[in-house]
Design a protein around this motif. Structure first.
Motif, PDB file in Angstrom:
ATOM      1  N   GLU A  21       0.861  -1.177   0.000  1.00  0.00           N
ATOM      2  CA  GLU A  21       0.000   0.000   0.000  1.00  0.00           C
ATOM      3  C   GLU A  21       0.905   1.237   0.000  1.00  0.00           C
ATOM      4  N   ARG A  22       0.787   2.060  -1.034  1.00  0.00           N
ATOM      5  CA  ARG A  22       1.608   3.274  -1.077  1.00  0.00           C
ATOM      6  C   ARG A  22       1.061   4.260  -0.049  1.00  0.00           C
ATOM      7  N   ILE A  23       1.926   4.706   0.853  1.00  0.00           N
ATOM      8  CA  ILE A  23       1.473   5.549   1.957  1.00  0.00           C
ATOM      9  C   ILE A  23       2.085   6.946   1.931  1.00  0.00           C
ATOM     10  N   ALA A  24       3.123   7.144   1.145  1.00  0.00           N
ATOM     11  CA  ALA A  24       3.777   8.449   1.034  1.00  0.00           C
ATOM     12  C   ALA A  24       4.740   8.370  -0.143  1.00  0.00           C
ATOM     13  N   GLU A  25       5.450   9.459  -0.410  1.00  0.00           N
ATOM     14  CA  GLU A  25       6.401   9.481  -1.525  1.00  0.00           C
ATOM     15  C   GLU A  25       7.515   8.463  -1.270  1.00  0.00           C
ATOM     16  N   GLY A  26       7.604   7.467  -2.149  1.00  0.00           N
ATOM     17  CA  GLY A  26       8.638   6.446  -2.010  1.00  0.00           C
ATOM     18  C   GLY A  26       8.488   5.596  -0.776  1.00  0.00           C
ATOM     19  N   ALA A  27       7.270   5.406  -0.295  1.00  0.00           N
ATOM     20  CA  ALA A  27       7.047   4.629   0.932  1.00  0.00           C
ATOM     21  C   ALA A  27       5.811   3.753   0.775  1.00  0.00           C
ATOM     22  N   TRP A  28       5.921   2.510   1.252  1.00  0.00           N
ATOM     23  CA  TRP A  28       4.829   1.545   1.175  1.00  0.00           C
ATOM     24  C   TRP A  28       4.704   0.801   2.507  1.00  0.00           C
ATOM     25  N   MET A  29       3.538   0.240   2.734  1.00  0.00           N
ATOM     26  CA  MET A  29       3.315  -0.640   3.869  1.00  0.00           C
ATOM     27  C   MET A  29       2.786  -1.972   3.358  1.00  0.00           C
ATOM     28  N   ILE A  30       3.344  -3.067   3.825  1.00  0.00           N
ATOM     29  CA  ILE A  30       2.841  -4.408   3.514  1.00  0.00           C
ATOM     30  C   ILE A  30       2.134  -4.894   4.768  1.00  0.00           C
ATOM     31  N   ARG A  31       0.826  -5.068   4.675  1.00  0.00           N
ATOM     32  CA  ARG A  31      -0.026  -5.371   5.823  1.00  0.00           C
ATOM     33  C   ARG A  31       0.040  -6.829   6.233  1.00  0.00           C
ATOM     34  N   GLY A  32       0.064  -7.038   7.537  1.00  0.00           N
ATOM     35  CA  GLY A  32      -0.087  -8.379   8.075  1.00  0.00           C
ATOM     36  C   GLY A  32      -1.539  -8.692   8.368  1.00  0.00           C
ATOM     37  N   ALA A  33      -1.833  -9.952   8.558  1.00  0.00           N
ATOM     38  CA  ALA A  33      -3.200 -10.376   8.879  1.00  0.00           C
ATOM     39  C   ALA A  33      -3.542  -9.985  10.308  1.00  0.00           C
ATOM     40  N   ASP A  34      -4.780  -9.572  10.529  1.00  0.00           N
ATOM     41  CA  ASP A  34      -5.243  -9.214  11.875  1.00  0.00           C
ATOM     42  C   ASP A  34      -5.719 -10.476  12.593  1.00  0.00           C
ATOM     43  N   ALA A  35      -4.762 -11.327  12.932  1.00  0.00           N
ATOM     44  CA  ALA A  35      -5.080 -12.645  13.480  1.00  0.00           C
ATOM     45  C   ALA A  35      -3.871 -13.151  14.254  1.00  0.00           C
ATOM     46  N   LYS A 276      -9.419  -5.905  16.670  1.00  0.00           N
ATOM     47  CA  LYS A 276      -9.376  -7.316  16.313  1.00  0.00           C
ATOM     48  C   LYS A 276      -8.690  -8.111  17.429  1.00  0.00           C
ATOM     49  N   VAL A 277      -9.064  -9.371  17.559  1.00  0.00           N
ATOM     50  CA  VAL A 277      -8.515 -10.356  18.499  1.00  0.00           C
ATOM     51  C   VAL A 277      -8.407  -9.824  19.928  1.00  0.00           C
ATOM     52  N   ALA A 278      -9.368  -8.997  20.349  1.00  0.00           N
ATOM     53  CA  ALA A 278      -9.307  -8.406  21.684  1.00  0.00           C
ATOM     54  C   ALA A 278      -9.421  -9.467  22.777  1.00  0.00           C
ATOM     55  N   ARG A 279     -10.381 -10.395  22.649  1.00  0.00           N
ATOM     56  CA  ARG A 279     -10.535 -11.433  23.673  1.00  0.00           C
ATOM     57  C   ARG A 279      -9.303 -12.322  23.729  1.00  0.00           C
ATOM     58  N   TYR A 280      -8.795 -12.679  22.571  1.00  0.00           N
ATOM     59  CA  TYR A 280      -7.582 -13.515  22.499  1.00  0.00           C
ATOM     60  C   TYR A 280      -6.425 -12.838  23.223  1.00  0.00           C
ATOM     61  N   GLU A 281      -6.217 -11.548  22.984  1.00  0.00           N
ATOM     62  CA  GLU A 281      -5.088 -10.863  23.607  1.00  0.00           C
ATOM     63  C   GLU A 281      -5.335 -10.600  25.086  1.00  0.00           C
ATOM     64  N   LEU A 282      -6.574 -10.390  25.489  1.00  0.00           N
ATOM     65  CA  LEU A 282      -6.853 -10.294  26.923  1.00  0.00           C
ATOM     66  C   LEU A 282      -6.451 -11.591  27.617  1.00  0.00           C
ATOM     67  N   GLN A 283      -6.839 -12.716  27.063  1.00  0.00           N
ATOM     68  CA  GLN A 283      -6.515 -13.998  27.686  1.00  0.00           C
ATOM     69  C   GLN A 283      -5.010 -14.240  27.711  1.00  0.00           C
ATOM     70  N   ARG A 284      -4.337 -13.879  26.639  1.00  0.00           N
ATOM     71  CA  ARG A 284      -2.874 -14.016  26.628  1.00  0.00           C
ATOM     72  C   ARG A 284      -2.233 -13.112  27.677  1.00  0.00           C
ATOM     73  N   THR A 285      -2.715 -11.879  27.776  1.00  0.00           N
ATOM     74  CA  THR A 285      -2.135 -10.940  28.727  1.00  0.00           C
ATOM     75  C   THR A 285      -2.327 -11.422  30.153  1.00  0.00           C
ATOM     76  N   VAL A 286      -3.476 -12.015  30.452  1.00  0.00           N
ATOM     77  CA  VAL A 286      -3.681 -12.589  31.779  1.00  0.00           C
ATOM     78  C   VAL A 286      -2.577 -13.611  32.075  1.00  0.00           C
ATOM     79  N   SER A 287      -2.300 -14.477  31.111  1.00  0.00           N
ATOM     80  CA  SER A 287      -1.262 -15.492  31.334  1.00  0.00           C
ATOM     81  C   SER A 287       0.114 -14.855  31.471  1.00  0.00           C
ATOM     82  N   HIS A 288       0.343 -13.729  30.782  1.00  0.00           N
ATOM     83  CA  HIS A 288       1.649 -13.069  30.860  1.00  0.00           C
ATOM     84  C   HIS A 288       1.839 -12.335  32.186  1.00  0.00           C
ATOM     85  N   LEU A 289       0.796 -11.665  32.676  1.00  0.00           N
ATOM     86  CA  LEU A 289       0.945 -10.767  33.813  1.00  0.00           C
ATOM     87  C   LEU A 289       0.595 -11.393  35.160  1.00  0.00           C
TER      88      LEU A 289
END
Length: 305
Positions: A21-35, A276-289
């Protein structure tokens, strides 16, 4: 009696779909999946920023695998007409780093702290990535950076990049500001419309890093995950809001004596429904913290002063 023979199954070659995705002069972003990292996406869940310079393409992060890195190298050449001149690695997590297997060490750059962390901990992610992704990872082996970044800026092919060595999402985070266009590639210090992950997080340092990023005077943000933020602050503020909420919510859950399953089922505020993946990351964060919070909030009787 004739034995039945299974017909060979036709399979498609494993190929990533990289849509710049062209985002500025001479600059692009390649998106990852929201998963999460899974075979359906080949682990390609992180964003990559790409900048054209007279010396070659400059990338921020390299993706999850040798196969991804090879496709990324081909894409960079097709967009810029030149090979990759530099890859800035933002932190140790394998969805951002393992694609560096496709590049020579002299192209790969990291801060001294991150280089040491990658050497110490980076290879340990390999087993998990191979188990999760199977053949997507074939031939992939983390390559350690050959360039150690000791200055706070670097000019490559006439294009200047400001380098910000920070921490918070991990112990060693790097953010890169393209001064020509004001494009900030923030790594996983910033998430956008995708819940932040916290496997190595220090929330207090993360808040401080976000303060630093917000004060840069940049124009737009390429987050580590999620869509481009065309404003300077929306994604930074969203990331701060989430980590503030989750820090307070999980701490309170510990104080109330909730177990980890109960804490992972806490209601998520309506303002985060777009993440995206809010419940998944909440559960992971519980295990981390939880382990550290329980040790702090509920010390052993025989260890109290």
């Amino acid at each position: 009696m004739v034995a039945a023979c299974a017909a060979p199954i036709a399979t498609q070659p494993l190929t990533y779909r990289l849509d710049p995705e062209r985002i500025a002069e001479g600059a692009w972003m390649i998106r990852g999946a929201d998963a999460p990292i899974e075979r359906a996406n080949g682990g390609a869940i992180a964003n990559v920023a790409l900048f054209a310079t007279d010396a070659g393409a400059v990338l921020v992060d390299a993706g999850p695998s040798l196969r991804y890195g090879e496709q990324l190298a081909a894409l960079a050449r097709s967009l810029t007409g030149k090979p990759v001149a530099r890859i800035y690695l933002t932190h140790l997590h394998p969805d951002h780093t393992y694609g560096d297997a496709a590049f020579a060490p002299g192209v790969l750059a990291a801060t001294p702290a991150l280089a040491a962390e990658l050497a110490r901990e980076g290879p340990a992610f390999s087993d998990g990535m191979y188990r999760l992704l199977g053949d997507w990872m074939r031939g992939t082996e983390l390559r350690l950076p050959g360039v150690t970044l000791t200055a706070d800026s670097e000019t490559i092919g006439g294009r200047a990049f400001r380098l910000l060595a920070l921490s918070g999402h991990s112990a060693s985070d790097l953010a890169v500001l393209d001064t020509r266009t004001g494009t900030l590639a923030a790594g996983d210090l910033v998430f956008h419309d995708r819940a932040p992950s916290t496997p190595h997080a220090d929330i207090a340092r993360w808040r401080s890093a976000l303060d630093t990023l917000k004060a840069l005077g940049h124009a737009r943000v390429v987050p580590g995950h999620g869509p481009l933020d065309p404003t300077p602050a929306a994604a930074i503020d969203q990331t701060r809001d989430w980590i503030n909420w989750i820090d307070a919510a999980v701490t309170q859950a510990v104080r109330e004596g909730l177990d980890m399953v109960e804490a992972g089922a806490l209601p998520i505020p309506p303002r985060f429904t777009r993440l995206k993946v809010a419940r998944y990351e909440l559960q992971r964060t519980v295990s981390h913290l939880y382990p550290a919070l329980e040790a702090r909030e509920w010390p052993r009787v025989d260890e109290r002063n």
